[in-house]
Design a protein around this motif. Structure first.
Motif, PDB file in Angstrom:
ATOM      1  N   LEU A 130       0.835  -1.211   0.000  1.00 43.79           N
ATOM      2  CA  LEU A 130       0.000   0.000   0.000  1.00 43.79           C
ATOM      3  C   LEU A 130       0.865   1.254   0.000  1.00 43.79           C
ATOM      4  O   LEU A 130       0.550   2.240  -0.674  1.00 43.79           O
ATOM      5  N   SER A 133     -11.902  -0.711  -6.054  1.00 41.37           N
ATOM      6  CA  SER A 133     -10.465  -1.030  -6.004  1.00 41.37           C
ATOM      7  C   SER A 133      -9.935  -0.928  -4.576  1.00 41.37           C
ATOM      8  O   SER A 133      -9.044  -1.685  -4.186  1.00 41.37           O
ATOM      9  N   GLU A 169      -7.957  -3.819  -2.659  1.00 44.11           N
ATOM     10  CA  GLU A 169      -6.639  -3.651  -2.028  1.00 44.11           C
ATOM     11  C   GLU A 169      -6.683  -4.025  -0.550  1.00 44.11           C
ATOM     12  O   GLU A 169      -5.726  -4.593  -0.011  1.00 44.11           O
ATOM     13  N   ARG A 226      -4.099  -6.820   0.497  1.00 46.73           N
ATOM     14  CA  ARG A 226      -2.920  -6.345   1.230  1.00 46.73           C
ATOM     15  C   ARG A 226      -3.076  -6.388   2.734  1.00 46.73           C
ATOM     16  O   ARG A 226      -2.089  -6.423   3.465  1.00 46.73           O
ATOM     17  N   LEU A 237      -4.932   5.928  -1.720  1.00 48.87           N
ATOM     18  CA  LEU A 237      -4.160   5.240  -2.764  1.00 48.87           C
ATOM     19  C   LEU A 237      -4.154   5.989  -4.088  1.00 48.87           C
ATOM     20  O   LEU A 237      -3.266   5.775  -4.916  1.00 48.87           O
TER      21      LEU A 237
END
Lengths: 329, 329
Positions: B33, B270, B274, B278, B295
């Motif tokens: 990230l 998205s 993530e 992550r 992000l």
């Protein structure tokens, strides 16, 4: 005293080395899981650990215990993916090079992540090649220290820190007696937790959980001697498929663990789905077998409470989508 | 001093009432990230909170602050789902009856869970009916105390405990200066966090994040007066779609928050992906907008570090599967 490879003092020493580097994962609960299981369910979500699995603990423990000159030369590991990421991460954080030997059928996500942590990845065929031989040869050729995935005292000590935390958190939650279900491959996590609990929370009993057809530890505990799996491929629980329990881990599990439990692939996927729905955590199938057993093996578990370790969450999106499809069916 | 609806002392009092009942969620990180965001990213996963969202904090705060005779008569709430579950859960834990008024297009999971927590659920049409009117009438008819979703001092105080934890955890992580991005509907969480940070961590600045097209708070902050959304339907971020900022929350946000940020539905999805990949946590789209902004809005954010609150994880499997499909595209 005993003749085990490590003692609880080794686990406590590992905990000191891990402090500030490893997450103390919480103990999660959901009234919905309690209802399904018929008892209070406490989940230790090691999927929230650095690198997405408990393997970061053992890897940090092993790398941090190396003499500086050995650490500078680098480490090597062989793993289906979670130990790989753990070692790659721990090496990178220590500024040490890492070579990781991975089966070519490991989840793409695990291979990609291991590379992203800066490790050199070497792929091998799980069905035809011997990863131990490959690893040993490369270690000798390059002067790398081999960090075995489970049959290694410092790794077991690191995984055992999970057990120290469970002992403390169970005491805080008022759990005096419970089965502690642990997703089990070679037995590093299970034996480490068993040692920690035996010393710190003797009312809590570690029990290995495995996928059906890959229940080498369960059969070994029942037989009183190490038994092998007939096959190594074909399970969706790739994280916990190993040929047999370790020579160091088996005596510990044999002395301290309750009987093993097994679950089907479908039950593992339902465990993934329940972890998604009820706890909002991402579990991989192999990391969900203990939760699956807690939810489906009501009559094989003892006590008013059960603790289930969710050991990892490194799952490919397609497999996770498959688990989601079990919801409402 | 100020004229705000609450002070940091109210938040600290709420923290005392919440102690032992609410989870202190961790602050999660991932090197992946950090790489995407171009700065250190710290995620506060309130999806791991009881009931799957931060709303449990405000609900517990409000129900626990009621006089016992009022609490015995019961509470009523109107909510797209997360506040509903929070109030249902807090009421049940206090042994109080609860009526929850929910939009008929709320995710099925949220409706089912609210019922499962023992609440009586009343559905209404989000586009044609006025939930405030329905709630007020039922409250009067049955002697129930209305627990508003955000424009209610004890609720803001409860949500603000998230900010107390962020202040402490940021100090432990060595973060002296950062934008703290908060998924924002009516502003209960954002204003509560802003108040806590202003007092406990003045280098940290709360900033609301909203879905494009439902950016009433962002526009209100820019205009210096309360602005309304033109539409109430059509967003996948159902958790944070409200008509306008609250009369109590807006002055706090106006005085203490940095500018708002907006993200598209695709960016929110998205963000969900993530968080899955992550951090191994389950975020709902509305709960992922702050992470999505962290992000993707590199140049609109200040400092070497950013904190993003993932506010909830109560997402239907089909929507989550849709988010997974964004991976690798």
């Amino acid at each position: 005293m005993n003749d085990f490879a490590i003692t609880v003092a080794d686990i406590e020493a590992a905990a000191s080395r891990l402090k500030g580097h490893i997450r103390r994962t919480p103990l999660l609960t959901s009234p919905f899981l309690d209802e399904i299981a018929g008892r209070k369910v406490f989940v230790k979500p090691e999927c929230l650990q650095h690198t997405g699995s408990f393997k970061a603990r053992g890897a940090w423990s092993a790398v941090s215990a190396l003499a500086p000159d050995l650490r500078r030369k680098g480490v090597i590991a062989f793993s289906s993916g979670n130990h790989a990421q753990g070692v790659a991460w721990a090496a990178k954080m220590h500024g040490a090079p890492a070579v990781i030997i991975m089966p070519s059928d490991a989840p793409a996500l695990k291979i990609a992540n291991t590379r992203a942590y800066g490790a050199e990845v070497v792929l091998y065929d799980r069905l035809t090649e011997d990863r131990d031989q490959i690893g040993t040869e490369m270690a000798e050729a390059r002067g790398l220290t081999l960090v075995k995935p489970f049959d290694e005292p410092m790794v077991i000590a690191g995984q055992g820190t999970t057990g120290l935390e469970i002992a403390e958190q169970a005491a805080e939650a008022g759990i005096a007696k419970a089965d502690v279900l642990v997703c089990c491959g070679g037995g590093g996590l299970t034996s480490g937790i068993a040692l920690a609990l035996a010393d710190k929370a003797p009312g809590l009993r570690a029990r290995p959980v495995e996928p059906e057809g890959f229940d080498d530890v369960t059969r070994s505990l029942a037989a009183g001697s190490i038994q092998r799996n007939e096959s190594m491929g074909g399970s969706i629980c790739d994280a916990i498929v190993t040929p047999q329990p370790g020579n160091l881990t088996f005596p510990i599990m044999s002395a301290l663990c309750g009987p093993g439990l097994t679950v089907t692939d479908d039950e593992a996927l339902s465990g993934v789905a329940e972890a998604f729905l009820r706890l909002k955590i991402v579990a991989e199938p192999g990391g969900a077998v203990a939760l699956a057993a807690a939810l489906t093996r009501k009559h094989e578990i003892e006590g008013d409470s059960v603790v289930a370790v969710v050991s990892g969450g490194n799952v490919d999106p397609a497999m996770f989508a498959k688990a989601l499809q079990t919801i409402g069916k």
